[in-house]
Design an enzyme around this catalytic site. Structure first.
Site, mmCIF file in Angstrom:
data_model
loop_
_atom_site.group_PDB
_atom_site.id
_atom_site.type_symbol
_atom_site.label_atom_id
_atom_site.label_comp_id
_atom_site.label_asym_id
_atom_site.label_seq_id
_atom_site.Cartn_x
_atom_site.Cartn_y
_atom_site.Cartn_z
ATOM 1 N N TYR A 12 -8.877 5.302 7.984
ATOM 2 C CA TYR A 12 -8.738 5.536 9.395
ATOM 3 C C TYR A 12 -9.840 6.554 9.523
ATOM 4 O O TYR A 12 -9.863 7.787 8.986
ATOM 5 C CB TYR A 12 -7.627 6.084 9.894
ATOM 6 C CG TYR A 12 -6.442 5.016 10.066
ATOM 7 C CD1 TYR A 12 -5.840 4.742 9.014
ATOM 8 C CD2 TYR A 12 -5.984 4.668 11.111
ATOM 9 C CE1 TYR A 12 -4.697 3.736 9.081
ATOM 10 C CE2 TYR A 12 -4.897 3.642 11.440
ATOM 11 C CZ TYR A 12 -4.321 3.416 10.513
ATOM 12 O OH TYR A 12 -3.451 2.257 10.568
ATOM 13 N N TYR A 35 4.729 6.621 9.989
ATOM 14 C CA TYR A 35 3.663 5.720 9.690
ATOM 15 C C TYR A 35 4.564 4.327 8.964
ATOM 16 O O TYR A 35 4.417 3.175 9.245
ATOM 17 C CB TYR A 35 2.508 6.087 9.068
ATOM 18 C CG TYR A 35 1.675 4.827 8.786
ATOM 19 C CD1 TYR A 35 0.342 4.878 9.718
ATOM 20 C CD2 TYR A 35 1.486 3.921 7.707
ATOM 21 C CE1 TYR A 35 -0.645 4.086 9.386
ATOM 22 C CE2 TYR A 35 0.435 2.906 7.884
ATOM 23 C CZ TYR A 35 -0.544 2.966 8.703
ATOM 24 O OH TYR A 35 -1.673 1.874 8.454
ATOM 25 N N LYS A 57 2.305 -0.256 15.128
ATOM 26 C CA LYS A 57 3.525 -0.177 15.417
ATOM 27 C C LYS A 57 3.945 -1.386 16.375
ATOM 28 O O LYS A 57 5.382 -2.034 16.410
ATOM 29 C CB LYS A 57 3.998 1.161 16.148
ATOM 30 C CG LYS A 57 3.941 2.388 15.417
ATOM 31 C CD LYS A 57 5.162 2.242 14.290
ATOM 32 C CE LYS A 57 4.859 3.358 13.540
ATOM 33 N NZ LYS A 57 5.152 2.998 11.732
ATOM 34 N N PRO A 96 -2.947 0.242 18.903
ATOM 35 C CA PRO A 96 -2.794 -0.310 17.715
ATOM 36 C C PRO A 96 -3.043 0.686 16.567
ATOM 37 O O PRO A 96 -2.636 0.562 15.566
ATOM 38 C CB PRO A 96 -3.909 -1.547 17.571
ATOM 39 C CG PRO A 96 -4.715 -1.196 18.819
ATOM 40 C CD PRO A 96 -4.102 -0.601 19.886
ATOM 41 N N HIS A 98 0.922 -1.144 -0.144
ATOM 42 C CA HIS A 98 -0.046 0.063 -0.164
ATOM 43 C C HIS A 98 0.663 1.334 0.138
ATOM 44 O O HIS A 98 1.670 1.360 0.809
ATOM 45 C CB HIS A 98 -1.113 0.119 1.180
ATOM 46 C CG HIS A 98 -1.992 -0.904 1.077
ATOM 47 N ND1 HIS A 98 -2.958 -1.110 1.992
ATOM 48 C CD2 HIS A 98 -2.248 -1.913 0.196
ATOM 49 C CE1 HIS A 98 -3.871 -1.824 1.854
ATOM 50 N NE2 HIS A 98 -3.507 -2.328 0.672
HETATM 51 P P1 RFL Z 1 3.597 -11.876 21.567
HETATM 52 O O1 RFL Z 1 3.176 -11.777 20.264
HETATM 53 O O2 RFL Z 1 2.673 -11.726 22.613
HETATM 54 O O3 RFL Z 1 4.192 -13.253 21.763
HETATM 55 C C1 RFL Z 1 4.947 -13.651 23.024
HETATM 56 C C2 RFL Z 1 4.935 -15.175 23.284
HETATM 57 O O4 RFL Z 1 5.231 -15.397 24.622
HETATM 58 C C3 RFL Z 1 4.373 -16.478 25.046
HETATM 59 N N1 RFL Z 1 4.499 -16.469 26.591
HETATM 60 C C4 RFL Z 1 5.276 -17.557 27.225
HETATM 61 N N2 RFL Z 1 5.973 -18.737 26.797
HETATM 62 C C5 RFL Z 1 6.505 -19.300 27.672
HETATM 63 N N3 RFL Z 1 6.518 -19.343 28.992
HETATM 64 C C6 RFL Z 1 5.856 -17.973 29.490
HETATM 65 N N4 RFL Z 1 5.733 -17.815 30.826
HETATM 66 C C7 RFL Z 1 5.196 -17.222 28.668
HETATM 67 N N5 RFL Z 1 4.335 -16.241 28.999
HETATM 68 C C8 RFL Z 1 3.946 -15.578 27.441
HETATM 69 C C9 RFL Z 1 2.887 -16.126 24.794
HETATM 70 O O5 RFL Z 1 2.240 -17.303 24.543
HETATM 71 C C10 RFL Z 1 3.425 -15.721 23.233
HETATM 72 O O6 RFL Z 1 3.387 -16.599 22.123
HETATM 73 O O7 RFL Z 1 4.767 -10.686 21.636
HETATM 74 P P2 RFL Z 1 5.912 -10.473 20.810
HETATM 75 O O8 RFL Z 1 6.599 -11.359 20.156
HETATM 76 O O9 RFL Z 1 6.650 -9.256 21.490
HETATM 77 O O10 RFL Z 1 5.044 -9.582 19.364
HETATM 78 C C11 RFL Z 1 4.342 -8.463 19.606
HETATM 79 C C12 RFL Z 1 3.068 -8.249 18.764
HETATM 80 O O11 RFL Z 1 2.485 -9.584 18.970
HETATM 81 C C13 RFL Z 1 2.311 -7.139 19.061
HETATM 82 O O12 RFL Z 1 3.291 -6.001 19.338
HETATM 83 C C14 RFL Z 1 1.369 -6.761 17.878
HETATM 84 O O13 RFL Z 1 0.523 -7.579 17.544
HETATM 85 C C15 RFL Z 1 0.668 -5.482 17.997
HETATM 86 N N6 RFL Z 1 -0.585 -5.223 16.935
HETATM 87 C C16 RFL Z 1 0.168 -4.573 15.904
HETATM 88 N N7 RFL Z 1 1.333 -4.417 15.623
HETATM 89 C C17 RFL Z 1 1.745 -3.951 14.567
HETATM 90 O O14 RFL Z 1 2.881 -3.668 14.166
HETATM 91 N N8 RFL Z 1 0.759 -3.646 13.355
HETATM 92 C C18 RFL Z 1 -0.505 -3.751 13.467
HETATM 93 O O15 RFL Z 1 -1.230 -3.685 12.556
HETATM 94 C C19 RFL Z 1 -0.918 -4.081 14.617
HETATM 95 N N9 RFL Z 1 -2.235 -4.597 14.923
HETATM 96 C C20 RFL Z 1 -1.714 -5.382 17.280
HETATM 97 C C21 RFL Z 1 -2.757 -5.074 16.186
HETATM 98 C C22 RFL Z 1 -2.318 -5.845 18.410
HETATM 99 C C23 RFL Z 1 -3.515 -6.087 18.591
HETATM 100 N N10 RFL Z 1 -4.108 -6.595 19.812
HETATM 101 C C24 RFL Z 1 -4.910 -7.912 20.054
HETATM 102 C C25 RFL Z 1 -3.204 -6.636 21.074
HETATM 103 C C26 RFL Z 1 -4.080 -5.244 16.404
HETATM 104 C C27 RFL Z 1 -4.408 -5.741 17.557
HETATM 105 C C28 RFL Z 1 -5.999 -5.879 17.884
HETATM 106 C C1 PHB Z 2 -4.512 -4.419 11.019
HETATM 107 O O1 PHB Z 2 -4.478 -4.736 9.622
HETATM 108 O O2 PHB Z 2 -4.942 -5.098 11.944
HETATM 109 C C2 PHB Z 2 -4.222 -3.273 11.497
HETATM 110 C C3 PHB Z 2 -3.644 -2.220 10.567
HETATM 111 C C4 PHB Z 2 -3.445 -1.055 10.871
HETATM 112 C C5 PHB Z 2 -3.696 -0.435 12.349
HETATM 113 C C6 PHB Z 2 -4.044 -1.665 13.360
HETATM 114 C C7 PHB Z 2 -4.197 -2.763 12.838
HETATM 115 O O3 PHB Z 2 -3.452 0.456 12.672
#
Ligand code: RFL
Ligand code: PHB
Length: 399
Positions: free
Chosen positions: A206, A389, A301, A297, A76
């Site tokens: 957005y 971004y 980032k 979110p 994009h």
């Molecule tokens: P994770 O993915 O939470 O992985 C951590 C892992 O550790 C495990 N764990 C353990 N394992 C062993 N022993 C223990 N005691 C443990 N405790 C925990 C867990 O089960 C898990 O598998 O962290 P990591 O690797 O730092 O990754 C971070 C990302 O997952 C997170 O920042 C993003 O998903 C945030 N996020 C977004 N980030 C973006 O860059 N672009 C996006 O578009 C975006 N959209 C989002 C998001 C997060 C969202 N939610 C649900 C919080 C959208 C949403 C809705």
């Molecule tokens: C997503 O695709 O899940 C997404 C994209 C942009 C955002 C947050 C989530 O700012």
């Protein structure tokens, strides 16, 4: 009975941070073990992020993880910003001298990394319990866990990486008083859905609406992802599929455009929070990703920061373990935190500009609208949004 072993780097967590770290270390000839308390299927299905900065895409390509992303990811060149019933386009390529973003789901990155690590013969222990890190005052910290079959393990490590997310155990294993926390809560949550319907837009929308924020994003040409701002304590049971689609259509409406609906395969409510723990290191225990910081979110980032942290950490651990140089490991926390704080500011800014704060008055609402009008009318303001971004500082990595 406890089984004793040793490795160079013990990694807690098989999320994107832990898995990429294990891969980057292997490229440099450093052995690691990853322990994860969930199953492989759970890790591969957990719906989260979807948007990658250009630097994250380039990193994944450079380290041999780009094949499926390049075939299936959606590039994009901008986003739409919608407010006061009008939709405006921001052209990132034009504003930033060619930078872009890619839609490629976190679930797919996790699948690609798990497959590559297992194919290379790496150890990933899924479904472990009672994970502990100890002997942190020494140069030989230990990682303890019980494997899926019930056997207790004790692994002597040269370093441990806490990639265990916000609710993990590594951050709290640091000595009491070491970690300083800076945080903000937000008085709203996101209700996110995954729907089997082609996206209704070529790029993300957005939208600030007086009834709350809405975001239209996507996963593939057949699958849409959409989010709605809802009150902080909202119950998902109160949101039938019909109510979700009606509210999305209401908030995202502009003349001459229609939101296509379809069957909802997943829906969940996530709280919004900014959280930064520092330092991200105690001696040979290093925190990376959500274990150290959380952003709301809105700026997309979190995943990008998690992958950036481990890129810096892999270099630092290589210097420490292969060359005996402590400088990069000593600098790890400060180096990462400077990127983290830029993203924390950007995510807070995007969130505050686009959501309806239930406590805000007319003054607050007018400030938001003024800021949005400024972003779409001033090239300088639009460039600020675009360069943050698409990734600031752009990530670089030498294989
Ligand atoms: P994770 O993915 O939470 O992985 C951590 C892992 O550790 C495990 N764990 C353990 N394992 C062993 N022993 C223990 N005691 C443990 N405790 C925990 C867990 O089960 C898990 O598998 O962290 P990591 O690797 O730092 O990754 C971070 C990302 O997952 C997170 O920042 C993003 O998903 C945030 N996020 C977004 N980030 C973006 O860059 N672009 C996006 O578009 C975006 N959209 C989002 C998001 C997060 C969202 N939610 C649900 C919080 C959208 C949403 C809705
Ligand atoms: C997503 O695709 O899940 C997404 C994209 C942009 C955002 C947050 C989530 O700012």
């Amino acid at each position: 009975m406890t089984v004793s072993s040793r490795t160079q780097v013990g990694i807690v967590g098989a999320g994107p941070a832990g898995l990429l770290l294990s891969h980057l270390l292997a490229l440099r000839g450093i052995e690691s073990i990853v322990v994860e308390n969930r199953s492989r299927a759970y890790c591969e299905a957990r719906q989260r992020a979807g948007l990658l900065e250009a630097g994250t895409v380039e990193l994944l390509r450079t380290v041999g993880m780009g094949e499926r992303m390049d075939a299936e990811g959606l590039e994009h060149g901008g986003i739409y910003l919608q407010f006061e019933g009008e939709r405006h386009h921001l052209d990132f390529r034009d504003l930033t001298g060619g930078r872009w973003v890619t839609i490629y789901a976190q679930t797919e990155i996790v699948k690609d990394l798990i497959r590559a690590r297992l194919a290379a013969g790496a150890t990933i222990e899924f479904e472990v319990s009672d994970t502990e890190v100890g002997d942190l005052d020494t140069e030989r910290p230990v990682l303890r866990f019980t494997d899926a079959g019930g056997t207790r393990h004790e692994v002597a490590c040269d370093a441990i990486a806490g990639c265990d997310g916000f609710h993990g155990i590594c951050r709290d294993s640091m000595p009491p008083g070491l970690i300083q926390v800076a945080e903000r809560g937000y008085p709203y949550s996101w209700l996110g859905i995954l729907a089997s319907v082609p996206p209704s837009s070529d790029e993300l929308i957005y939208c600030r609406h007086e009834d709350g924020f809405a975001l239209h994003t996507m996963r593939t040409p057949q699958v849409s992802r959409l989010y709605l701002q809802v009150p902080a304590d909202e119950d998902i049971e109160d949101w039938s599929d019909d109510r979700i689609w009606a509210e999305l259509k209401h908030r995202l409406e502009v003349p001459g455009w229609e939101l296509k609906d379809g069957s909802i395969s997943e829906k969940a409510i996530s709280p919004m929070r900014s959280f930064v723990a520092s330092p991200m290191r105690y001696r040979r225990l290093f925190l990376a990703g959500d274990a150290a910081h959380i952003v709301p979110p809105t700026g997309a980032k979190g995943l990008n920061l998690a992958l950036a942290d481990v890129t810096v950490l892999a270099k630092a651990l290589t210097s420490l373990l292969k060359e005996g140089l402590a400088g990069p490991a000593d600098a790890y926390s400060d180096t990462s935190l400077s990127r983290v704080w830029r993203a924390t500011h950007f995510s807070w800014w995007m969130t505050s500009m686009l959501h309806v704060d239930p406590h805000a008055d007319q003054f607050g609402a007018q400030l938001q609208l003024s800021q949005l009008r400024y972003v779409i009318s001033s090239r300088a303001a639009a460039t600020t949004l675009a360069e943050n971004y698409t990734g600031y500082f752009p990530l670089t990595f030498q294989a």
